[in-house]
Scaffold this active site. Structure first.
Site, PDB file in Angstrom:
ATOM      1  N   CYS A  93     -68.479 -22.258  14.018  1.00  0.00           N
ATOM      2  CA  CYS A  93     -67.553 -23.499  14.045  1.00  0.00           C
ATOM      3  C   CYS A  93     -66.694 -21.818  14.706  1.00  0.00           C
ATOM      4  CB  CYS A  93     -66.616 -23.469  12.697  1.00  0.00           C
ATOM      5  SG  CYS A  93     -65.465 -24.405  13.663  1.00  0.00           S
ATOM      6  N   ARG A 127     -56.456 -31.950  17.146  1.00  0.00           N
ATOM      7  CA  ARG A 127     -58.338 -30.478  16.411  1.00  0.00           C
ATOM      8  C   ARG A 127     -58.905 -31.990  15.628  1.00  0.00           C
ATOM      9  NH1 ARG A 127     -57.079 -25.768  14.965  1.00  0.00           N
ATOM     10  NH2 ARG A 127     -58.577 -25.850  13.600  1.00  0.00           N
ATOM     11  N   HIS A 194     -69.548 -26.771   8.801  1.00  0.00           N
ATOM     12  CA  HIS A 194     -68.858 -26.076   7.540  1.00  0.00           C
ATOM     13  C   HIS A 194     -69.900 -27.247   6.593  1.00  0.00           C
ATOM     14  CE1 HIS A 194     -65.641 -23.282   9.658  1.00  0.00           C
ATOM     15  NE2 HIS A 194     -66.099 -24.578  10.687  1.00  0.00           N
TER      16      HIS A 194
HETATM   17  N1  GLN Z   1     -59.990 -21.243  15.298  1.00  0.00           N
HETATM   18  C1  GLN Z   1     -61.404 -22.095  15.715  1.00  0.00           C
HETATM   19  C2  GLN Z   1     -60.596 -23.584  15.838  1.00  0.00           C
HETATM   20  O1  GLN Z   1     -59.371 -23.629  15.608  1.00  0.00           O
HETATM   21  C3  GLN Z   1     -62.126 -22.418  14.994  1.00  0.00           C
HETATM   22  C4  GLN Z   1     -61.974 -23.239  13.229  1.00  0.00           C
HETATM   23  C5  GLN Z   1     -62.620 -23.093  12.311  1.00  0.00           C
HETATM   24  O2  GLN Z   1     -63.974 -21.813  12.958  1.00  0.00           O
HETATM   25  N2  GLN Z   1     -63.137 -23.950  12.004  1.00  0.00           N
HETATM   26  O3  GLN Z   1     -61.265 -23.589  17.524  1.00  0.00           O
END
Ligand code: GLN
Length: 240
Positions: A93, A127, A194
């Site tokens: 990620c 997101r 994840h």
């Molecule tokens: N901060 C990054 C994003 O939001 C990665 C997030 C994460 O590692 N879950 O894209």
């Protein structure tokens, strides 16, 4: 002996990515394979020859920013040297995003390691969140499913010469539209999965152990519980 370097384990550890390291440790121990994990935090130099696997987990934008500048200033050359000699580098990620050239957050550009040709943009869109399953082919002819969970604001665009880690079966992946998930260039692997990734996909943990240690045949383990977790993650993603 598997020698792991955990990069920023306190800062880049969203969604319990530390579980990935525990899985590696346990699966080595159960087989009598030595395991050594060293943390490299802000300001720490890294020895490219001292580790077989470099692990960089996910993080919130704030922590990621902090680590990005430190990575570039104190660890970039070592990580390039490690990847060049075939050591595994696994980014999850936020860690995946930092393997590329940059992560653009509005007017700001967070630098990346440049180990692979990709860049990430945090646009105005929603997101990308949810269960995900991808089909990967780590060894020619051996197709397997990785199942996990993604939650990222960034959209990651691969350069023309790069190959994704896998093909999206369910979920969003790198951009939500490309059908591509993650990246793989030789021993450098990035993914948005994840879950944590390795507890749900122990066959992938074993592939990492075997590849990093140069072991051809790992002793089998009783994976009844782990296989149930994998099946559950596949079901959650809607892939039987
Ligand atoms: N901060 C990054 C994003 O939001 C990665 C997030 C994460 O590692 N879950 O894209």
């Amino acid at each position: 002996m598997l020698r792991v370097c955990a990069l920023y384990p306190d800062l880049m550890n969203i969604y319990a990515d530390r579980g990935n390291l525990l899985v590696l440790e346990r699966r080595c121990a159960w087989r009598g394979i030595g395991f050594d994990v060293r943390a490299a935090g802000l300001g720490d130099a890294v020895d490219p020859d001292a580790h077989d696997l470099f692990y960089l987990g996910g993080g919130q934008d704030r922590d990621q920013r902090l680590c990005a500048f430190d990575l570039v200033q104190t660890k970039r050359d070592a990580l390039h040297a490690a990847a060049a000699r075939g050591a595994l580098v696994l980014g999850v990620c936020g860690g995946f995003q930092l393997l590329g050239h940059a992560y653009a957050l509005g007017d700001e550009e967070i630098p990346g390691l440049g180990l692979v040709d990709l860049h990430t943009v945090r646009g105005a869109g929603e997101r990308l969140i949810g269960n995900v399953a991808i089909e990967v082919e780590l060894e020619p002819g051996a197709r397997r499913v990785l199942a996990g969970f993604e939650n990222h604001g960034g959209r990651t665009h691969l350069g023309a010469g790069e190959r994704p880690l896998g093909r999206i079966l369910r979920g969003h992946g790198n951009t939500g539209a490309s059908g591509a998930e993650g990246v793989r260039r030789g021993s450098v692997i990035g993914t948005y999965l994840h879950g944590p990734l390795l507890p749900k996909n122990v066959w992938f943990a074993d592939w990492l152990i075997a590849t990093a240690t140069g072991t051809r045949d790992l002793a089998p383990l009783d994976d009844t519980l782990e296989e149930a977790a994998h099946a559950g993650a596949r079901r959650a993603a809607g892939v039987g």
